[in-house]
Scaffold this active site. Structure first.
Site, PDB file in Angstrom:
ATOM      1  N   CYS A 194       0.799  -1.251  -0.194  1.00  0.00           N
ATOM      2  CA  CYS A 194       0.159   0.143   0.066  1.00  0.00           C
ATOM      3  C   CYS A 194       0.827   1.251   0.065  1.00  0.00           C
ATOM      4  O   CYS A 194       0.603   1.917  -0.844  1.00  0.00           O
ATOM      5  CB  CYS A 194      -1.008  -0.025   1.005  1.00  0.00           C
ATOM      6  SG  CYS A 194      -2.280  -1.590   1.061  1.00  0.00           S
ATOM      7  N   HIS A 195       1.686   1.460   0.995  1.00  0.00           N
ATOM      8  CA  HIS A 195       2.639   2.648   0.952  1.00  0.00           C
ATOM      9  C   HIS A 195       3.763   2.344   1.308  1.00  0.00           C
ATOM     10  O   HIS A 195       4.681   3.441   1.534  1.00  0.00           O
ATOM     11  CB  HIS A 195       1.815   3.486   2.209  1.00  0.00           C
ATOM     12  CG  HIS A 195       0.381   3.706   2.009  1.00  0.00           C
ATOM     13  ND1 HIS A 195      -0.557   3.145   2.675  1.00  0.00           N
ATOM     14  CD2 HIS A 195      -0.214   4.554   1.226  1.00  0.00           C
ATOM     15  CE1 HIS A 195      -1.694   3.455   2.497  1.00  0.00           C
ATOM     16  NE2 HIS A 195      -1.507   4.404   1.412  1.00  0.00           N
TER      17      HIS A 195
END
Lengths: 426, 170
Positions: B134-135
């Site tokens: 995701c990040h």
């Protein structure tokens, strides 16, 4: 206001109006003096009203077929798409309607930024607008969770986890929001209830937004206060009504294009996979209208600071009427502001683009620069620009530059404001 | 009765009414707030027993506990050495590997990225542990955060070895 002395012609009308002055209200809305120079950027208020009504009507119908249960939600949406008469149409209008709503609201907001519509005496209209915008984002986010696809589930997980960044009480708040230890059935049912509630809160705030608008009246492209009614104004009906209706028709063509030709282009393919709590999609992105804020969130390497930056990016707009120190409203007469305005538009578009890209390498660097510039624009450029910018001469009335042509009065903005204050007293 | 005295008596009534009102409103609102917290049926699912006899060295399984994924990783000696050879100064959230496991071979932890709750991918990332897509948070073979936005190491749930083949989580 002069129209408060309205007396209905018919006896029945008078009898009714004495008991509930609805006809006075209708008369006020019909005769409402509107600046005669409003351009097409001013038609988005009407378009937004249309969007809200469309979302409420299609949403009501969808609610008759949708089931808010983690085991049934995904299937019930497919049931709407395949079995329910015109279900595909209603759902596509609702899903694309959200995007159209945001498209219109962004144009509406940037129109205010260009023509200084947020400035005195319209601060309350502006702040109510920001609250509506926040509620729109909450409604859109919760609505996106309801189909219970992969993006629904993981979007909900990421966004609710934002609250866990709050020191000490964050974990408790997140558990409270979920009604469990992860996004699950209790989360889905409460999101559904709130998704149904929020549009009606928005509707109430829209009434306040318009009420607050009708106190000082519309701003206009020239950005000066005008005498109402006067030869600078036209009655709302039929002049503005017909112009709004024409703009709405054009807008509906764009709307229909998305619904009938590319109904899924604004969505994400992963949301046609049922939610799976054990597998995170490789690339989580929110809907396009939230991307600039997502880029700001990701550009800060610290979790809490990232969340603070993201919320500040929205809340800073509340302070805008006081951050912008210029006495001249419209960018038409502000040569420097006009340039900074377009840089801000570009900056937000860049943020939206990098928000859709992976947070690494060059994208991350660009996101950080764009995030910094966003805050610099509001916190540094705007306050100083109002003090140092040499503005162009502002006309005394809307009619004047048309009639007088080159012989435009060269009053300074300060004198103009004093005169306007005197006018509003008189 | 003097004016002043009367005013004092009024003030008392106002304050008492406001205080009683505030308590009443608070008592009425609390059930409306608390109903959103995890209910009895959610809390009842608080523990899970897992059979780990079929997990081979280097393999990792994911089980669900309280609706969340739990990674049960049978680490190879190489992975254990890697996790233990790191000096604590290099860690963003300093924790010894010894404190994160009950049996060095078995790493049991919540498979949830401490940034925003995604499920990290195993055997990925710059530290051969986990990587969150995701990040971009990188975790090592002990599930400790090494690089990226996540603030702390992946969480270790409460668990016990009931016998050599069974773990009870929760």
């Amino acid at each position: 206001m002069s129209d408060s002395h309205y007396i209905p012609k018919s006896k029945v009308g008078k009898w009714f109006n004495d008991r509930l002055p609805l006809l006075t209200l209708a008369n006020h809305l019909t005769d409402y003096p509107t600046p005669k120079n409003l351009n097409y950027w001013w038609t988005f208020g009407g378009i937004l009203t249309f969007c809200l009504i469309t979302q409420i009507v299609t949403g009501l119908v969808l609610a008759m077929h949708y089931v808010a249960d983690t085991k049934l939600a995904f299937a019930s949406v497919e049931h709407i798409m395949r079995d329910v008469n015109y279900g595909w149409l209603i759902r596509y209008v609702h899903a694309n309607g959200a995007s159209m709503f945001f498209l219109a609201v962004y144009i509406h907001i940037f129109r205010s930024l260009f023509y200084g519509s947020y400035k005195s005496p319209r601060e309350i209209i502006w702040i109510i607008g920001i609250i509506i915008y926040l509620l729109m984002m909450a409604a859109a986010f919760m609505g996106y969770v309801l189909p219970w696809g992969q993006m629904s589930y993981w979007g909900a997980t990421v966004i609710t986890n934002l609250f866990s960044a709050i020191p000490f009480i964050g974990e408790g708040i997140t558990t409270w929001l979920w009604g469990g230890f992860s996004v699950d059935n209790p989360t889905l049912t409460r999101f559904y209830a709130l998704h149904y509630l929020i549009p009606f809160l928005i509707l109430g705030l829209v009434v306040l937004h318009i009420w607050a608008l009708h106190v000082p009246g519309n701003n206009n492209p020239v950005g000066i206060e005008i005498k109402k009614p006067s030869n600078d104004t036209v009655p709302f009906h039929p002049y503005i009504v017909i112009k709004d209706a024409f703009a709405l028709l054009l807008f509906m063509i764009v709307f229909a294009f998305f619904v009938f030709y590319t109904p899924n282009i604004l969505g994400h393919a992963d949301n046609y996979i049922e939610a799976n709590p054990l597998v995170t999609p490789a690339h989580i992105v929110p809907e396009w209208y939230l991307l600039p804020f997502y880029a700001i969130l990701r550009s800060v390497p610290d979790k809490l600071m990232g969340v603070i930056a993201m919320f500040s990016a929205i809340l800073i707009l509340v302070a805008l009427p006081w951050l912008d120190t210029s006495k001249v409203r419209s960018a038409v007469f502000r040569p420097l502001y006009k340039q900074f305005y377009w840089i801000l538009v570009l900056d937000v578009l860049v943020l939206g683009y990098v928000g859709a890209m992976p947070a690494e390498g060059l994208y991350l660097l660009v996101a950080r620069i764009a995030t910094a510039y966003y805050f610099i624009h509001f916190l540094i450029i705007l306050p100083f620009l109002g003090l140092i910018e040499k503005t162009n001469p502002v006309p005394l009335s809307i009619t004047e530059p048309v009639l007088a042509g080159a012989a435009m009065a060269t009053k300074s903005a300060g004198e103009n404001k004093i005169e306007n204050n005197l006018k509003s007293l008189g | 009765m003097s004016d002043k005295k009367q005013k004092n008596r009024r003030d008392f009534i106002f304050t008492a009414t406001a205080a009683a009102g505030a308590v009443g409103v608070g008592a009425a609102v609390w059930p409306l707030v608390d109903q959103m917290n995890p209910d009895a049926s959610v809390k009842a699912l608080a523990s899970t027993e897992v059979d780990i006899s079929s997990v081979k060295p280097g393999q990792s399984i994911t089980v669900v506990w309280r609706g969340k994924p739990v990674f049960i990783k049978r680490r190879t000696q190489d992975e254990i050495n890697k996790a233990r050879s790191v000096s604590l100064d290099e860690l963003k959230h300093p924790e010894k590997d010894e404190d994160r496991v009950k049996n060095p071979e078995w790493l049991v932890m919540l498979g949830i990225c401490t940034h925003l709750g995604c499920v990290p991918l195993s055997d990925k990332g710059e530290y051969d542990g986990w990587f969150c897509p995701c990040h971009g948070s990188h975790y090592d073979t002990s599930g400790r955060i090494r690089k990226g936005p996540a603030p702390i190491n992946m969480e270790i749930p409460e668990y016990v070895f009931l016998n050599d083949n069974t773990i009870k989580i929760g």
